[in-house]
Design a protein around this motif. Structure first.
Motif, PDB file in Angstrom:
ATOM      1  N   GLY A 219     -28.964  12.074 -50.137  1.00 53.42           N
ATOM      2  CA  GLY A 219     -28.263  10.820 -50.341  1.00 53.42           C
ATOM      3  C   GLY A 219     -26.902  11.034 -50.991  1.00 53.42           C
ATOM      4  O   GLY A 219     -26.471  12.162 -51.251  1.00 53.42           O
ATOM      5  N   ARG A 220     -26.224   9.933 -51.261  1.00 52.15           N
ATOM      6  CA  ARG A 220     -24.890  10.004 -51.853  1.00 52.15           C
ATOM      7  C   ARG A 220     -24.953  10.587 -53.253  1.00 52.15           C
ATOM      8  O   ARG A 220     -25.825  10.261 -54.040  1.00 52.15           O
ATOM      9  CB  ARG A 220     -24.297   8.589 -51.884  1.00 52.15           C
ATOM     10  CG  ARG A 220     -22.864   8.502 -52.378  1.00 52.15           C
ATOM     11  CD  ARG A 220     -22.257   7.150 -51.990  1.00 52.15           C
ATOM     12  NE  ARG A 220     -23.076   6.063 -52.493  1.00 52.15           N
ATOM     13  CZ  ARG A 220     -22.897   5.465 -53.681  1.00 52.15           C
ATOM     14  NH1 ARG A 220     -21.944   5.899 -54.478  1.00 52.15           N
ATOM     15  NH2 ARG A 220     -23.659   4.459 -54.042  1.00 52.15           N
ATOM     16  N   ASN A 221     -24.000  11.452 -53.568  1.00 58.43           N
ATOM     17  CA  ASN A 221     -23.963  12.091 -54.887  1.00 58.43           C
ATOM     18  C   ASN A 221     -23.716  11.021 -55.958  1.00 58.43           C
ATOM     19  O   ASN A 221     -22.684  10.341 -55.944  1.00 58.43           O
ATOM     20  CB  ASN A 221     -22.842  13.134 -54.918  1.00 58.43           C
ATOM     21  CG  ASN A 221     -22.860  13.975 -56.183  1.00 58.43           C
ATOM     22  OD1 ASN A 221     -23.362  13.563 -57.219  1.00 58.43           O
ATOM     23  ND2 ASN A 221     -22.294  15.165 -56.099  1.00 58.43           N
ATOM     24  N   PRO A 222     -24.637  10.863 -56.918  1.00 55.77           N
ATOM     25  CA  PRO A 222     -24.500   9.806 -57.921  1.00 55.77           C
ATOM     26  C   PRO A 222     -23.792  10.262 -59.199  1.00 55.77           C
ATOM     27  O   PRO A 222     -23.902   9.602 -60.234  1.00 55.77           O
ATOM     28  CB  PRO A 222     -25.960   9.457 -58.220  1.00 55.77           C
ATOM     29  CG  PRO A 222     -26.664  10.778 -58.104  1.00 55.77           C
ATOM     30  CD  PRO A 222     -25.939  11.557 -57.029  1.00 55.77           C
ATOM     31  N   TYR A 223     -23.062  11.367 -59.145  1.00 58.95           N
ATOM     32  CA  TYR A 223     -22.491  11.962 -60.358  1.00 58.95           C
ATOM     33  C   TYR A 223     -21.621  10.967 -61.123  1.00 58.95           C
ATOM     34  O   TYR A 223     -21.808  10.749 -62.321  1.00 58.95           O
ATOM     35  CB  TYR A 223     -21.690  13.202 -59.981  1.00 58.95           C
ATOM     36  CG  TYR A 223     -21.149  13.972 -61.165  1.00 58.95           C
ATOM     37  CD1 TYR A 223     -21.974  14.806 -61.910  1.00 58.95           C
ATOM     38  CD2 TYR A 223     -19.813  13.888 -61.534  1.00 58.95           C
ATOM     39  CE1 TYR A 223     -21.492  15.532 -62.988  1.00 58.95           C
ATOM     40  CE2 TYR A 223     -19.315  14.609 -62.609  1.00 58.95           C
ATOM     41  CZ  TYR A 223     -20.155  15.425 -63.336  1.00 58.95           C
ATOM     42  OH  TYR A 223     -19.668  16.126 -64.407  1.00 58.95           O
ATOM     43  N   VAL A 224     -20.656  10.354 -60.445  1.00 59.46           N
ATOM     44  CA  VAL A 224     -19.777   9.396 -61.126  1.00 59.46           C
ATOM     45  C   VAL A 224     -20.574   8.190 -61.604  1.00 59.46           C
ATOM     46  O   VAL A 224     -20.339   7.669 -62.702  1.00 59.46           O
ATOM     47  CB  VAL A 224     -18.622   8.968 -60.201  1.00 59.46           C
ATOM     48  CG1 VAL A 224     -17.796   7.858 -60.846  1.00 59.46           C
ATOM     49  CG2 VAL A 224     -17.727  10.159 -59.886  1.00 59.46           C
ATOM     50  N   ALA A 225     -21.539   7.747 -60.807  1.00 56.04           N
ATOM     51  CA  ALA A 225     -22.374   6.607 -61.209  1.00 56.04           C
ATOM     52  C   ALA A 225     -23.157   6.927 -62.476  1.00 56.04           C
ATOM     53  O   ALA A 225     -23.312   6.070 -63.361  1.00 56.04           O
ATOM     54  CB  ALA A 225     -23.326   6.238 -60.074  1.00 56.04           C
TER      55      ALA A 225
END
Length: 317
Positions: A219-225
């Protein structure tokens, strides 16, 4: 932009280019073979040089080259020479070939390089902009938004040429994270490609057992989130880049110290502690209040000023 393919170096270059609003093209130079081994002092692979129809430096000379990574130094130097100085060259981190190696050089404060072309800041440039943080808070990632607060982002690095995670380090980190989760915190964990498998497995099990989240690469990388939604951030001391990203949020940053941490990085961490942004991680939350510390726009503005001076000097009398 010219790099030797390291993600951390490329992110720094992209962060500066995007902050300046520049259209950019990424060129990766060969990292292996004799030309890679002799960098940054040796020559470039002649098959990759300027005036070639193909290769890393093919095509017309750009207005600006932003480079990072020691193997990219000879290529940046080749563009500067072939363009007869018309191309403005900027290098991020110490090129190891002196302060005259580029028209603009950024290094962190803890590095020793100084000179008229050198600009320094406490933290490193990166891609975690205030705009991206704000957007992630405005539209929270559904995988994270449902977690109870306090939410703690856990940024775990891994083995490098400077240090290796020992069994005692991995056990201490897992134990302290378990203590934190036991106090009611929900962990949002991301690991690196360099993270040792035993540690990766331990924190994955811990996140699952305690109602947290670990990004498994799907899935989408949630690092910034993760950074945007964190009430606090735990980060391992092997990565100055991750620490720089963490303190750009304004959230309390808790540093998990590894005994063999690069001594120069410790200078940066000391500066952040003095600024009130960082404390050691001991398995509990700490109250810290500070304004977000983001060097990226500061570095970009300094580069833009130097570029304007360069253009002015190049203009006909």
């Amino acid at each position: 932009m010219v790099t030797d393919g390291k993600a951390g170096d490329e992110n720094q270059c992209v962060g500066i280019a995007e902050t300046l609003g520049l259209a950019y093209e990424l060129r990766r130079v060969p990292a292996n073979g004799i030309f890679g081994w002799t960098a940054p002092w040796g020559p470039i692979d002649p098959r990759q040089g300027p005036h070639r129809r193909k290769g890393a430096l093919a095509g017309p000379f750009p207005e600006i080259v932003i480079a990072s990574g020691r193997r990219s130094v000879p290529y940046m130097r080749a563009v500067r020479r072939a363009s007869e100085g018309r191309t403005f060259t900027a290098f991020l981190k110490d090129p190891r070939t002196g302060q005259d190696s580029a028209d603009f050089i950024w290094v962190p404060d803890y590095d020793d390089l100084r000179g008229p072309s050198v600009f320094t800041t406490l933290t490193a440039p990166h891609l975690v902009t205030a705009e991206r943080i704000a957007a992630a808070r405005a539209e929270p990632d559904p995988r994270l938004a449902g977690l109870e607060r306090p939410r703690v982002a856990v940024l775990i690095g891994g083995d490098s040429r400077h240090l290796s995670y020992r069994k005692a380090d991995m056990l201490r980190l897992t134990t302290d994270l378990r203590k934190l989760a036991g106090s009611g915190c929900r962990l949002m964990v991301t690991v690196s490609r360099r993270t040792p498998n035993p540690l990766r497995d331990s924190v994955k099990a811990l996140a699952h057992e305690t109602g947290g989240f670990l990004w498994d690469g799907t899935g989408r990388n949630p690092y910034v989130a993760m950074l945007a939604l964190a009430d606090a951030i735990v980060v391992t001391s092997d990565s100055a880049n991750m620490v720089s990203e963490a303190v750009s949020t304004g959230a309390p940053v808790l540093l998990f110290d590894l005994p063999r941490t690069y001594i120069r990085h410790r200078r940066m961490f000391a500066g952040l502690a003095i600024a009130g942004a960082l404390k050691p991680f001991t398995g509990r939350l700490e109250a810290l209040s500070y304004k977000p510390i983001d060097a990226t726009p500061v570095i970009a503005a300094a580069l833009a000023r130097r570029y304007a001076e360069h253009r002015s000097a190049q203009a006909p009398a």
